[in-house]
Design a protein around this motif. Structure first.
Motif, PDB file in Angstrom:
ATOM      1  N   UNK A   1       0.768  -1.226  -0.067  1.00  0.00           N
ATOM      2  CA  UNK A   1      -0.034   0.004  -0.160  1.00  0.00           C
ATOM      3  C   UNK A   1       0.952   1.380  -0.021  1.00  0.00           C
ATOM      4  N   UNK A   2       1.759   1.276   0.736  1.00  0.00           N
ATOM      5  CA  UNK A   2       2.610   2.260   0.785  1.00  0.00           C
ATOM      6  C   UNK A   2       3.248   2.607  -0.518  1.00  0.00           C
ATOM      7  N   UNK A   3       3.936   1.562  -1.188  1.00  0.00           N
ATOM      8  CA  UNK A   3       4.437   1.697  -2.504  1.00  0.00           C
ATOM      9  C   UNK A   3       3.551   2.468  -3.519  1.00  0.00           C
ATOM     10  N   UNK A   4       2.089   1.524  -3.517  1.00  0.00           N
ATOM     11  CA  UNK A   4       1.324   1.938  -4.506  1.00  0.00           C
ATOM     12  C   UNK A   4       0.515   3.377  -4.364  1.00  0.00           C
ATOM     13  N   UNK A   5       0.210   3.453  -3.110  1.00  0.00           N
ATOM     14  CA  UNK A   5      -0.763   4.893  -2.862  1.00  0.00           C
ATOM     15  C   UNK A   5      -0.104   5.698  -1.880  1.00  0.00           C
ATOM     16  N   UNK A   6       0.949   5.137  -1.183  1.00  0.00           N
ATOM     17  CA  UNK A   6       1.447   6.247  -0.169  1.00  0.00           C
ATOM     18  C   UNK A   6       1.024   5.933   1.231  1.00  0.00           C
ATOM     19  N   UNK A   7       2.000   6.552   2.184  1.00  0.00           N
ATOM     20  CA  UNK A   7       1.821   6.269   3.450  1.00  0.00           C
ATOM     21  C   UNK A   7       0.682   6.696   4.305  1.00  0.00           C
ATOM     22  N   UNK A   8      -0.199   7.898   3.663  1.00  0.00           N
ATOM     23  CA  UNK A   8      -1.327   8.307   4.251  1.00  0.00           C
ATOM     24  C   UNK A   8      -2.346   7.299   4.298  1.00  0.00           C
ATOM     25  N   UNK A   9      -2.502   6.493   3.152  1.00  0.00           N
ATOM     26  CA  UNK A   9      -3.756   5.488   3.130  1.00  0.00           C
ATOM     27  C   UNK A   9      -3.436   4.410   4.162  1.00  0.00           C
ATOM     28  N   UNK A  10      -2.183   4.283   4.347  1.00  0.00           N
ATOM     29  CA  UNK A  10      -1.808   3.218   5.318  1.00  0.00           C
ATOM     30  C   UNK A  10      -1.888   3.485   6.719  1.00  0.00           C
ATOM     31  N   UNK A  11      -1.730   4.693   7.078  1.00  0.00           N
ATOM     32  CA  UNK A  11      -1.733   5.223   8.275  1.00  0.00           C
ATOM     33  C   UNK A  11      -3.418   5.413   8.433  1.00  0.00           C
ATOM     34  N   UNK A  12      -4.234   5.799   7.667  1.00  0.00           N
ATOM     35  CA  UNK A  12      -5.741   5.708   7.762  1.00  0.00           C
ATOM     36  C   UNK A  12      -6.117   4.348   8.045  1.00  0.00           C
ATOM     37  N   UNK A  13      -5.768   3.262   7.390  1.00  0.00           N
ATOM     38  CA  UNK A  13      -6.012   1.958   7.388  1.00  0.00           C
ATOM     39  C   UNK A  13      -5.918   1.369   9.055  1.00  0.00           C
ATOM     40  N   UNK A  14      -4.691   1.804   9.556  1.00  0.00           N
ATOM     41  CA  UNK A  14      -4.467   1.610  11.098  1.00  0.00           C
ATOM     42  C   UNK A  14      -5.574   2.143  11.786  1.00  0.00           C
ATOM     43  N   UNK A  15      -6.034   3.281  11.813  1.00  0.00           N
ATOM     44  CA  UNK A  15      -7.013   3.951  12.475  1.00  0.00           C
ATOM     45  C   UNK A  15      -8.450   3.137  12.226  1.00  0.00           C
ATOM     46  N   UNK A  16      -8.702   2.755  11.070  1.00  0.00           N
ATOM     47  CA  UNK A  16      -9.908   2.032  10.818  1.00  0.00           C
ATOM     48  C   UNK A  16      -9.929   0.619  11.577  1.00  0.00           C
ATOM     49  N   UNK A  17      -8.873  -0.017  11.372  1.00  0.00           N
ATOM     50  CA  UNK A  17      -8.720  -1.288  11.948  1.00  0.00           C
ATOM     51  C   UNK A  17      -8.751  -1.246  13.628  1.00  0.00           C
TER      52      UNK A  17
END
Length: 419
Positions: A150-166
Motif C-alpha cells: 500500500x505504501x509503495x502503490x498509494x502512499x503512507x497516508x492511506x496506510x496510516x488511515x487504515x490503521x485507524x480504521x482497524x
C-alpha cells in the motif's frame, strides 16, 4: 474468547500498517533520519504511563481498558493519516499525534497479558498465551505485507488511515467480552503502584529478566525503527522489501506459538532468557551488508523463538503472581525499556547519520548477545544461592541413575552366564 483472538488479528494488522506508514510518511516529507528519530521518540515518550496502565488494568474491567486504548489509537492514527494526506504536515504535529498513539500503547500492553488470566483457568493459560501470540503474529504478518504494497502503490497516508480504521473495528470486537473488576477495594492509585512495585521487586527472577528485556527491546527498536527503514531506503528494496523483512518474524511466530504451547523445559527461566538472543541474527546480517532476501530468511528464526519465549514468560507470570496485582507487575516489567525508548530513538537517529544504518544494526545485535549472557549468568547464580543443593542434587541423581543402570546391566550379563 473468540472476539479477543479476532481483535488481536485485526489490531496487530493495524500495527503493521502504522509501522511502515509513519516511517515512510516522515521520510517522504523530507525530514530524514533525525526527523524520523524525533517522531519515533515522541511515540515512545508516553511509556511512563505504562505503570498507570498497570493500575487501570488491575482496578477496572480489563476489556474496558483495552477498548479505551484502541479508541485512542483509532483517533490518533486517523489524524496522522489526514496530516500525511496534506503533503506538508509540520514535524511538530506528527510528533504530537505520535505521542497520543504512544499513550494508547502504554494503556494496552500490560493489560493484554492480564486478560488471559481473567478469561482462562490455569491449565488452559499456556494454550491461550500461545493462541494470543499466534493471532497477533498472523495479524502483523498481514499488516506488514499489505502495508508494504500500500505504501509503495498509494502512499503512507492511506496506510496510516487504515490503521485507524482497524483499531476502530477492534473496539467493536472487544466490546463483546465480559471480564470482572479485579480492583482492591479501599486502596488508592499510589498505594496500588507501591503494591505492584513491592510484588515486582520481591522476585529477583522478574527484575533480572526485565533488565534483559530492556536491553533486547533497545536493540530491536534501533533495528526496526531506524536502521532497517534507512537500510531498505538506501538501495535495498525500499518499503516493499522492508515490509517483507518485517513480516518474516511474525511468520516464524505463527509456527513458534505451536511449540510454546507444548514445550515444558526443565529450566523454564533459563530457556526463556536464552531465546531472545535470536533477534541478533538478522541484525548482524544487516550489519555485514547482506542482501535483503537473506535478512528476511534470517528473520524467521527470531520469530519462532520469540513466540516460544512469550508463552513461557507470560505463563510464568500468570502462574506465580496473584491475579489482583498481575497487570501492575507486568507494567513494571515493561516500563524500564519503554522509558528508555525516546532517548534511544534520538541517539540512534544521530548514530545512523554518523555511522550508517549497517553499523547501527551490528551494534544492536551485539547488545542483544551481551544482555543474554549476563541474564543467563545471573539467573543461574540466583538459583544456586536460593537452593544451592538443587543443581548438585540433579547431578547426583543423574550419576546414581547412571551407576544403577550399569550395575543392573552387569547383573543381567552375570545372570545370563549362569548354567
Amino acid at each position: 474468547m473468540a472476539p479477543l483472538f479476532i481483535s488481536r488479528i485485526v489490531s496487530s494488522a493495524s500495527v503493521g500498517f502504522g509501522q511502515l506508514a509513519l516511517a515512510w510518511g516522515v521520510m517522504d516529507l523530507g525530514y530524514g533520519a533525525r526527523g524520523l528519530s524525533l517522531v519515533m521518540a515522541c511515540n515512545a515518550f508516553p511509556a511512563l504511563l505504562i505503570i498507570c496502565g498497570g493500575v487501570a488494568g488491575d482496578r477496572f474491567r480489563r476489556h474496558y481498558v483495552l477498548m479505551g486504548a484502541e479508541t485512542l489509537a483509532c483517533l490518533s492514527w486517523l489524524a496522522i493519516g489526514a496530516a500525511l494526506f496534506t503533503g506538508r504536515a509540520p514535524l511538530a504535529l506528527l510528533c504530537v499525534l505520535a505521542a497520543v498513539g504512544g499513550v494508547a500503547t502504554a494503556l494496552f500492553l500490560p493489560t493484554l497479558r492480564g486478560i488471559i488470566a481473567d478469561l482462562l483457568d490455569s491449565p488452559n493459560r499456556p494454550a491461550g498465551n500461545a493462541l494470543i501470540n499466534q493471532t497477533q503474529s498472523i495479524g502483523l504478518l498481514i499488516g506488514l505485507v499489505s502495508s508494504g504494497a500500500m505504501v509503495t502503490a498509494v502512499g503512507p497516508a492511506w496506510s496510516a488511515s487504515m490503521r485507524g480504521v482497524l483499531c476502530g473495528l477492534s473496539v467493536v470486537l472487544l466490546s463483546r467480552l465480559a471480564t470482572s473488576r479485579p480492583s482492591e477495594p479501599g486502596t488508592g492509585p499510589l498505594r496500588d503502584l507501591r503494591n505492584g512495585w513491592r510484588e515486582f521487586g520481591a522476585r529477583p527472577w522478574v527484575w533480572i529478566m526485565t533488565l534483559q528485556y530492556t536491553a533486547i527491546t533497545t536493540a530491536v527498536v534501533c533495528y526496526t525503527k531506524i536502521a532497517g527503514p534507512l537500510y531498505a531506503t538506501d538501495g535495498h528494496g525500499g518499503a516493499w522489501s522492508w515490509g517483507i523483512i518485517s513480516a518474516c518474524e511474525p511468520l516464524g511466530a505463527v509456527m513458534g506459538a505451536l511449540v510454546g504451547a507444548r514445550w515444558r523445559p526443565g529450566w523454564p527461566m533459563s530457556a526463556a532468557a536464552l531465546l531472545p538472543v535470536s533477534v541478533a541474527f538478522p541484525m548482524l546480517l544487516m550489519g555485514s551488508g547482506a542482501p535483503w532476501p537473506l535478512i528476511a530468511a534470517a528473520a524467521v528464526v527470531p520469530g519462532v523463538l520469540q513466540a516460544v519465549y512469550y508463552v513461557l514468560w507470560a505463563t510464568a507470570l500468570q502462574e506465580r503472581i496473584a491475579l489482583d496485582v498481575l497487570v501492575r507487575v507486568n507494567s513494571w516489567n515493561m516500563v524500564a525499556s519503554y522509558l528508555l525508548m525516546p532517548l534511544i530513538m534520538l541517539v540512534s537517529g544521530r548514530l545512523a547519520t554518523i555511522l550508517g544504518a549497517e553499523a547501527l544494526a551490528f551494534w544492536s545485535g551485539t547488545t542483544a548477545i551481551i544482555a543474554t549472557l549476563y541474564a543467563l549468568i545471573w539467573l543461574r547464580f540466583i538459583a544456586w544461592r536460593e537452593n544451592p543443593s538443587e543443581i548438585e542434587t540433579k547431578r547426583l541423581w543423574r550419576k546414581q541413575t547412571s551407576s544403577a543402570s550399569s550395575e543392573e546391566a552387569g547383573s543381567d550379563i552375570g545372570s545370563n552366564t549362569q548354567p
